[in-house]
Write a protein that holds these residues in place. Structure first.
Motif, PDB file in Angstrom:
ATOM      1  N   VAL A  15       0.593  12.905   0.183  1.00 24.34           N
ATOM      2  CA  VAL A  15      -0.046  11.653  -0.251  1.00 24.34           C
ATOM      3  C   VAL A  15      -0.346  10.782   0.960  1.00 24.34           C
ATOM      4  O   VAL A  15      -1.440  10.214   1.074  1.00 24.34           O
ATOM      5  CB  VAL A  15       0.859  10.908  -1.250  1.00 24.34           C
ATOM      6  N   LEU A  73      -4.889   2.879  -1.838  1.00 23.10           N
ATOM      7  CA  LEU A  73      -5.252   4.288  -2.015  1.00 23.10           C
ATOM      8  C   LEU A  73      -4.024   5.150  -2.265  1.00 23.10           C
ATOM      9  O   LEU A  73      -4.062   6.066  -3.092  1.00 23.10           O
ATOM     10  CB  LEU A  73      -5.995   4.802  -0.776  1.00 23.10           C
ATOM     11  N   SER A  74      -2.931   4.870  -1.560  1.00 27.18           N
ATOM     12  CA  SER A  74      -1.716   5.665  -1.799  1.00 27.18           C
ATOM     13  C   SER A  74      -1.217   5.446  -3.218  1.00 27.18           C
ATOM     14  O   SER A  74      -0.715   6.376  -3.851  1.00 27.18           O
ATOM     15  CB  SER A  74      -0.624   5.313  -0.773  1.00 27.18           C
ATOM     16  N   PHE A  91      -4.696   1.247   2.584  1.00 24.58           N
ATOM     17  CA  PHE A  91      -3.678   2.291   2.630  1.00 24.58           C
ATOM     18  C   PHE A  91      -2.750   2.170   1.437  1.00 24.58           C
ATOM     19  O   PHE A  91      -2.463   3.151   0.750  1.00 24.58           O
ATOM     20  CB  PHE A  91      -2.870   2.204   3.932  1.00 24.58           C
ATOM     21  N   PHE A 112      -3.576   7.557  -5.454  1.00 26.84           N
ATOM     22  CA  PHE A 112      -3.261   8.982  -5.361  1.00 26.84           C
ATOM     23  C   PHE A 112      -1.933   9.290  -6.057  1.00 26.84           C
ATOM     24  O   PHE A 112      -1.789  10.329  -6.695  1.00 26.84           O
ATOM     25  CB  PHE A 112      -3.194   9.432  -3.901  1.00 26.84           C
ATOM     26  N   THR A 135      -8.403   9.790   4.301  1.00 24.37           N
ATOM     27  CA  THR A 135      -9.430   9.010   3.598  1.00 24.37           C
ATOM     28  C   THR A 135      -9.785   7.758   4.400  1.00 24.37           C
ATOM     29  O   THR A 135     -10.969   7.408   4.527  1.00 24.37           O
ATOM     30  CB  THR A 135      -8.937   8.609   2.205  1.00 24.37           C
ATOM     31  N   THR A 174      -4.100   9.894   2.217  1.00 23.38           N
ATOM     32  CA  THR A 174      -4.537   8.493   2.348  1.00 23.38           C
ATOM     33  C   THR A 174      -5.022   8.221   3.757  1.00 23.38           C
ATOM     34  O   THR A 174      -6.050   7.564   3.962  1.00 23.38           O
ATOM     35  CB  THR A 174      -3.383   7.545   2.008  1.00 23.38           C
TER      36      THR A 174
END
Lengths: 297, 175
Positions: free
Chosen positions: B79, B120-121, B117, B124, B86, B83
């Protein structure tokens, strides 16, 4: 008009490949019963752990020195108050000791198995989770060299902190009970209603799978049941802060505040010899009960 | 010393800085502030490398840096790396459009990356894990505000390290 279909397929493939690699690694990641850290993580931890310990020692040294000088004024007053409290507690302890001895005698008479002393190892917290807003974990300065293994319970005098998730030779990672992946078998002390404690994050946990008919109120104490084989029975987990029952369903939602402030804990005890009710043999009638848990450095 | 040697030294130095800053965040800064938000030094250093290096070098650094950060957390390594990658793709894209190598642009890029960060984490994790975590956007915003206090001196420090290790910041890289 047909310019829309003109895109660089090679770049697209590279981007897909770059994004796919972490996803593949997620699939390959094993969460099994290995307690040892993987070989490719050891160089990272070999650099990081001593650094964290050095930073922690420095900050605690500064804090200790400052508090010693600033608190001299109130120490005398506090000393007097504490002496009075200690006298009261000593008397209460003496009465409880008598009750315990009587309890032990009765147990022996009925030939029930009784608690053995828990062997515990004191450890210092050297760091917390790097992303502590979403994850709750701690690092301590003891590892497999000190006899620590995965799944060992970690407690303080206030209550449960969590359990050992991963170990190296010198350090261990503790999964705190407020982490959403931490699950502990628990009961409500007052009514003995049984549930599973699960972390919610941010200093909060919840008790799941409580029957709707179970009696739980705000202010009730949640303790470990001891049935999971991880934790000794009766260790405080937290105080109920919210009880909610929906109009439908067979369970109720209970949230509780942990007894231990995970963000401020500095020293912990790792339980090296937990009592497992499924495997611990009943001691012989000649076995003498030990006077409580022994802690060793 | 030859250029590959300077590249290797610079790369290793920055990676060590990520490790040390991560250790600092999770130990000393936690004992001082005792909050869930802290100075996000490690991600800031990673953003600097992504914006000021070539494609391959910054990609490899991204993989290693975010893997190292995940080793200090309960976050799954996959993960964290996903991230980070990305973020890498987003930053490299923005770099060819609107970015310029000034402290102001770097500050905006780094602070946005810190928030992204966490966001997005979380996205995900919601998609890949069974146990859905709660989002704490106010903590993320607080972290940005705290980091903003020290980001400019950090930028000048990183530039100074680049000068001392004979690394010229690459300003015209096409994705």
């Amino acid at each position: 008009m047909f310019g829309f279909f003109d895109f660089d397929f090679k770049k697209f493939l590279i981007v897909v490949l770059i994004l796919a690699l972490p996803l593949i690694s997620l699939n390959l990641e094993r969460r099994d019963n290995e307690s040892e850290t993987k070989w490719y993580q050891k160089p990272i931890l070999w650099v990081v752990h001593p650094t964290q310990k050095a930073f922690t020692d420095f900050s605690q040294g500064v804090a200790r020195t400052t508090s010693e000088y600033l608190n001299l004024i109130d120490i005398k007053k506090e000393n007097r108050i504490l002496k009075e409290e200690l006298a009261t507690i000593k008397q209460s302890l003496s009465e409880r000791e008598e009750l315990k001895l009587e309890n032990d005698r009765l147990r022996k008479m009925l030939e029930f198995g009784h608690d053995v002393s828990h062997q515990m190892l004191a450890a210092q917290v050297t760091a917390v989770d790097l992303f502590s807003s979403e994850y709750s974990s701690l690092k301590i300065n003891k590892g497999t060299n000190n006899g620590i293994k995965k799944w060992m319970a970690v407690i303080t005098h206030e209550g449960v902190v969590g359990y050992v998730l991963n170990t190296t030779a010198e350090y261990s990672t503790i999964l705190a009970l407020t982490d959403r992946n931490a699950v502990i078998d628990a009961i409500v002390q007052r009514t003995r209603a049984r549930g599973i404690s699960e972390g919610v994050g941010r200093d909060l946990s919840r008790l799941k799978y409580l029957n709707r008919t179970d009696d739980v109120e705000m202010g009730d104490l949640i303790v470990t049941s001891g049935l999971d084989g991880l934790f000794p029975k009766g260790f405080p987990l937290g105080i109920v802060s919210k009880v909610s029952k929906k109009a439908f369903g067979v369970t109720q939602d209970v949230e509780f505040r942990p007894s231990v402030d995970i963000n401020r804990v500095e020293e912990v005890f790792v339980v090296l010899t937990p009592k497992n009710p499924l495997t611990t043999p009943t001691p012989s009638p000649t076995t003498q009960p030990s006077p409580g848990a022994k802690a060793k450095q | 010393m030859t250029r590959p040697s300077w590249v290797f030294i610079n790369f290793t130095l920055f990676l060590m800085m990520v490790l040390i800053c991560s250790s600092l965040q999770s130990s000393l800064l936690h004992w001082i502030f005792n909050w869930h938000a802290t100075f996000q030094l490690a991600i800031t250093i990673a953003v600097y490398v992504i914006l000021n290096r070539g494609q391959v070098e910054s990609l490899i650094f991204t993989y290693l840096a975010f893997y190292c950060m995940a080793a200090l957390s309960n976050m799954f390594e996959g993960v964290a790396v996903l991230t980070g990658v990305t973020l890498y793709l987003g930053l490299r894209t923005i770099r060819t459009r609107i970015y310029s190598p000034t402290p102001t642009h770097f500050t905006w890029a780094a602070l946005s990356s810190i928030f992204l960060f966490h966001f997005l984490s979380w996205i995900f994790t919601v998609g890949l894990e069974l146990n859905v975590p709660r989002a704490h956007p106010l903590v993320w915003v607080l972290e940005i505000l705290i980091t903003a206090l020290g980001i400019k001196p950090l930028y000048h420090l990183l530039q100074w390290i680049d000068q001392k290790t004979n690394r010229v910041t690459v300003s015209e890289i096409i994705l």
